[in-house]
Design a protein around this motif. Structure first.
Motif: not given
Length: 241
Positions: A151, A174-176, A188, A191, A193
């Motif tokens: 993201t 950051e990755y979702s 979801p 998260r 990081t």
């Protein structure tokens, strides 16, 4: 058995081949032998040899008890290229991280895929792409898939690892992280990081077939057996733990 005549390093390749002949005739183990030989020749991973290791955190977004048992905690992550092609040349991008669940390491390995969940796909950039677990995970009687997307917007286009290192020198990545039950829709989960680059002289051997959370296992079993043999042979080929 005669040794393989390869300039670098021949003694390591010979040892790998002889070790293979001393083991049993397990099919998965035999099929994974080229991985050990390749790692011995390269003296590093045969696949995803080039990567950036970093410390970070993972934070659960999904409600407790919904889906896979990922919890808040510290992680060590790795962003990598499958073939290790130079610079911005397209490659299969990889994302891996190790977290701790109930005092046990849990390794998750993802790679860029096409529209489905298990077909590897080379990419031309770190973002605008999907990273998939390639194999589902069995947990509490259900089957779950994992995927992730970057993201954070990167300043530099392409697939150079330098852009990852540069970004981590100035801020977080950051990755979702999402999960899906069976063939259901993704939702979801967490998260991820990554924040601090670990010096390149350090390494970490990720193995999702050995390092997993209680009750979580890759499926199907026959493919897991092959991957387990391949990871082990890769470690043996490059003398890694």
């Amino acid at each position: 058995m005669p040794c393989i005549a390869i300039v670098k390093p021949a003694h390591a390749v010979c040892a790998a081949v002889r070790a293979g002949t001393r083991r049993g005739v397990n099919v998965s183990d035999l099929l994974a032998l080229p991985v050990e030989v390749g790692a011995a020749v390269r003296q590093r991973r045969l696949f995803h040899p080039a990567g950036v290791l970093a410390r970070g955190r993972i934070e659960r977004i999904a409600p407790p008890g919904q889906g896979l048992p990922i919890e808040d905690g510290d992680v060590i992550g790795r962003v990598s290229k499958a073939v290790g092609l130079p610079g911005s040349v397209p490659d299969v991008a990889g994302l891996a991280w190790r977290m701790t669940i109930d005092d046990r390491p849990w390794d998750v390995l993802l790679a860029t895929t096409a529209l489905n969940r298990f077909l590897l796909l080379p990419t031309t950039s770190w973002d605008n792409t999907t990273y998939s677990s390639l194999m589902p995970l069995r947990y509490q009687g259900g089957v779950w898939w994992l995927r992730a997307r970057l993201t954070t917007k990167l300043d530099r286009p392409g697939l150079s690892l330098d852009s990852i290192t540069d970004r981590l020198g100035r801020g977080d990545l950051e990755y979702s992280v999402e999960q899906a039950a069976g063939t259901g829709q993704f939702g979801p989960l967490a998260r991820l990081t990554l924040s601090e680059v670990i010096p390149p002289d350090h390494d970490l051997s990720f193995d999702p077939t050995l390092n997993t959370a209680p009750g979580v296992a890759l499926t199907p079993g026959w493919l897991t057996d092959f991957r387990r043999a391949a990871y082990r042979r890769s470690r043996e080929g490059r003398d890694a733990e």
